[in-house]
Design a protein around this motif. Structure first.
Motif, mmCIF file in Angstrom:
data_model
loop_
_atom_site.group_PDB
_atom_site.id
_atom_site.type_symbol
_atom_site.label_atom_id
_atom_site.label_comp_id
_atom_site.label_asym_id
_atom_site.label_seq_id
_atom_site.Cartn_x
_atom_site.Cartn_y
_atom_site.Cartn_z
ATOM 1 N N SER A 79 19.256 14.987 -5.335
ATOM 2 C CA SER A 79 18.475 15.168 -4.117
ATOM 3 C C SER A 79 17.571 16.397 -4.220
ATOM 4 N N VAL A 80 18.116 17.494 -4.720
ATOM 5 C CA VAL A 80 17.321 18.721 -4.869
ATOM 6 C C VAL A 80 16.217 18.519 -5.902
ATOM 7 N N TYR A 81 16.530 17.885 -7.033
ATOM 8 C CA TYR A 81 15.510 17.641 -8.058
ATOM 9 C C TYR A 81 14.411 16.716 -7.547
ATOM 10 N N CYS A 82 14.760 15.744 -6.725
ATOM 11 C CA CYS A 82 13.732 14.874 -6.142
ATOM 12 C C CYS A 82 12.793 15.679 -5.244
ATOM 13 N N LEU A 83 13.357 16.589 -4.469
ATOM 14 C CA LEU A 83 12.515 17.452 -3.632
ATOM 15 C C LEU A 83 11.597 18.322 -4.483
ATOM 16 N N ILE A 84 12.111 18.834 -5.578
ATOM 17 C CA ILE A 84 11.296 19.664 -6.469
ATOM 18 C C ILE A 84 10.160 18.840 -7.064
ATOM 19 N N ILE A 85 10.465 17.625 -7.507
ATOM 20 C CA ILE A 85 9.432 16.779 -8.121
ATOM 21 C C ILE A 85 8.375 16.383 -7.106
ATOM 22 N N VAL A 86 8.779 16.061 -5.876
ATOM 23 C CA VAL A 86 7.797 15.740 -4.832
ATOM 24 C C VAL A 86 6.916 16.952 -4.563
ATOM 25 N N SER A 87 7.503 18.144 -4.539
ATOM 26 C CA SER A 87 6.719 19.368 -4.311
ATOM 27 C C SER A 87 5.720 19.599 -5.435
ATOM 28 N N ILE A 88 6.151 19.413 -6.670
ATOM 29 C CA ILE A 88 5.242 19.590 -7.811
ATOM 30 C C ILE A 88 4.137 18.545 -7.774
ATOM 31 N N ASP A 89 4.489 17.295 -7.441
ATOM 32 C CA ASP A 89 3.495 16.229 -7.358
ATOM 33 C C ASP A 89 2.457 16.526 -6.285
ATOM 34 N N ARG A 90 2.902 16.967 -5.125
ATOM 35 C CA ARG A 90 1.967 17.283 -4.034
ATOM 36 C C ARG A 90 1.117 18.504 -4.379
ATOM 37 N N ALA A 91 1.713 19.509 -5.008
ATOM 38 C CA ALA A 91 0.947 20.703 -5.390
ATOM 39 C C ALA A 91 -0.106 20.356 -6.430
ATOM 40 N N SER A 92 0.254 19.512 -7.389
ATOM 41 C CA SER A 92 -0.733 19.131 -8.400
ATOM 42 C C SER A 92 -1.829 18.258 -7.794
ATOM 43 N N ALA A 93 -1.474 17.412 -6.827
ATOM 44 C CA ALA A 93 -2.495 16.597 -6.169
ATOM 45 C C ALA A 93 -3.458 17.476 -5.373
ATOM 46 N N ASN A 94 -2.920 18.487 -4.686
ATOM 47 C CA ASN A 94 -3.786 19.394 -3.927
ATOM 48 C C ASN A 94 -4.653 20.225 -4.851
ATOM 49 N N THR A 95 -4.093 20.713 -5.939
ATOM 50 C CA THR A 95 -4.862 21.512 -6.892
ATOM 51 C C THR A 95 -5.959 20.672 -7.526
ATOM 52 N N THR A 96 -5.638 19.450 -7.928
ATOM 53 C CA THR A 96 -6.630 18.567 -8.526
ATOM 54 C C THR A 96 -7.737 18.255 -7.531
ATOM 55 N N SER A 97 -7.361 18.044 -6.275
ATOM 56 C CA SER A 97 -8.346 17.757 -5.238
ATOM 57 C C SER A 97 -9.273 18.944 -5.028
ATOM 58 N N ILE A 98 -8.712 20.145 -4.999
ATOM 59 C CA ILE A 98 -9.538 21.340 -4.799
ATOM 60 C C ILE A 98 -10.474 21.543 -5.990
ATOM 61 N N LEU A 99 -9.962 21.387 -7.199
ATOM 62 C CA LEU A 99 -10.802 21.550 -8.385
ATOM 63 C C LEU A 99 -11.886 20.483 -8.436
ATOM 64 N N ARG A 100 -11.551 19.251 -8.056
ATOM 65 C CA ARG A 100 -12.530 18.176 -8.054
ATOM 66 C C ARG A 100 -13.620 18.458 -7.022
ATOM 67 N N ASP A 101 -13.220 18.983 -5.856
ATOM 68 C CA ASP A 101 -14.208 19.314 -4.828
ATOM 69 C C ASP A 101 -15.136 20.425 -5.300
ATOM 70 N N ARG A 147 0.820 -1.222 0.000
ATOM 71 C CA ARG A 147 0.000 0.000 0.000
ATOM 72 C C ARG A 147 0.849 1.266 0.000
ATOM 73 N N MET A 148 2.152 1.136 0.253
ATOM 74 C CA MET A 148 3.053 2.289 0.199
ATOM 75 C C MET A 148 3.618 2.518 -1.196
ATOM 76 N N GLN A 149 3.235 1.671 -2.145
ATOM 77 C CA GLN A 149 3.794 1.764 -3.486
ATOM 78 C C GLN A 149 2.906 2.637 -4.372
ATOM 79 N N ASN A 150 3.089 3.936 -4.215
ATOM 80 C CA ASN A 150 2.415 4.894 -5.089
ATOM 81 C C ASN A 150 3.455 5.892 -5.604
ATOM 82 N N THR A 151 3.014 6.766 -6.448
ATOM 83 C CA THR A 151 3.938 7.676 -7.123
ATOM 84 C C THR A 151 4.718 8.540 -6.142
ATOM 85 N N THR A 152 4.040 9.110 -5.189
ATOM 86 C CA THR A 152 4.710 9.996 -4.236
ATOM 87 C C THR A 152 5.758 9.243 -3.428
ATOM 88 N N ASN A 153 5.413 8.047 -2.982
ATOM 89 C CA ASN A 153 6.376 7.287 -2.192
ATOM 90 C C ASN A 153 7.558 6.804 -3.030
#
Length: 136
Positions: free
Chosen positions: A96-118, A39-45
């Protein structure tokens, strides 16, 4: 009289060992959890596991270099070793820095998609029983 230079070097040595062990063990635990628990095997993880792998390289390459630099042992390395470790250190830190950037973009897009879906589902959730609460 206590030699302050010796105490300083001893403290630096102990701190480097603690950071090295915590960094190595902690990041290895993150990778093993992500790949062993289904269950921990998703894109963010996977991005976080990739960040942990980049941090392992930073721990294995950059931290010993700083240790050698602090103890004035860096001049004993051959020129090719200095260039290679410098390059690997730069690549590991950049990864390491690029991984942090990608995680930030992934989380921001997930939050934006969630807000738009709501917002899109707002009309579906409002019914006669919930309209007074929405207006109040």
């Amino acid at each position: 009289m206590v030699n302050l230079k010796l105490i300083t070097k001893l403290v630096i040595f102990v701190v480097h060992i603690i950071v090295f062990l915590i960094g190595l063990i902690g990041n290895m635990m993150v990778i093993s959890v992500v790949f062993r628990i289904p269950r921990m095997q998703n894109t963010t993880n996977y991005f976080i596991a990739n960040l942990a792998m980049a941090d392992i390289f930073v721990t294995l390459i950059t931290l010993p270099l700083h240790f050698f630099f602090n103890f004035d042992m860096i001049e004993n390395l051959p020129t090719w070793a200095c260039k290679l470790t410098s390059y690997i250190s730069c690549v590991a830190l950049t990864a390491s820095v690029y991984c942090l950037i990608i995680v930030s973009i992934d989380r921001a897009s997930a939050n934006t998609t969630s807000i738009l879906r709501d917002e899109c589902d707002l009309s579906v959730r409002l019914n006669r029983s919930t309209i007074p609460f929405a207006l109040g």
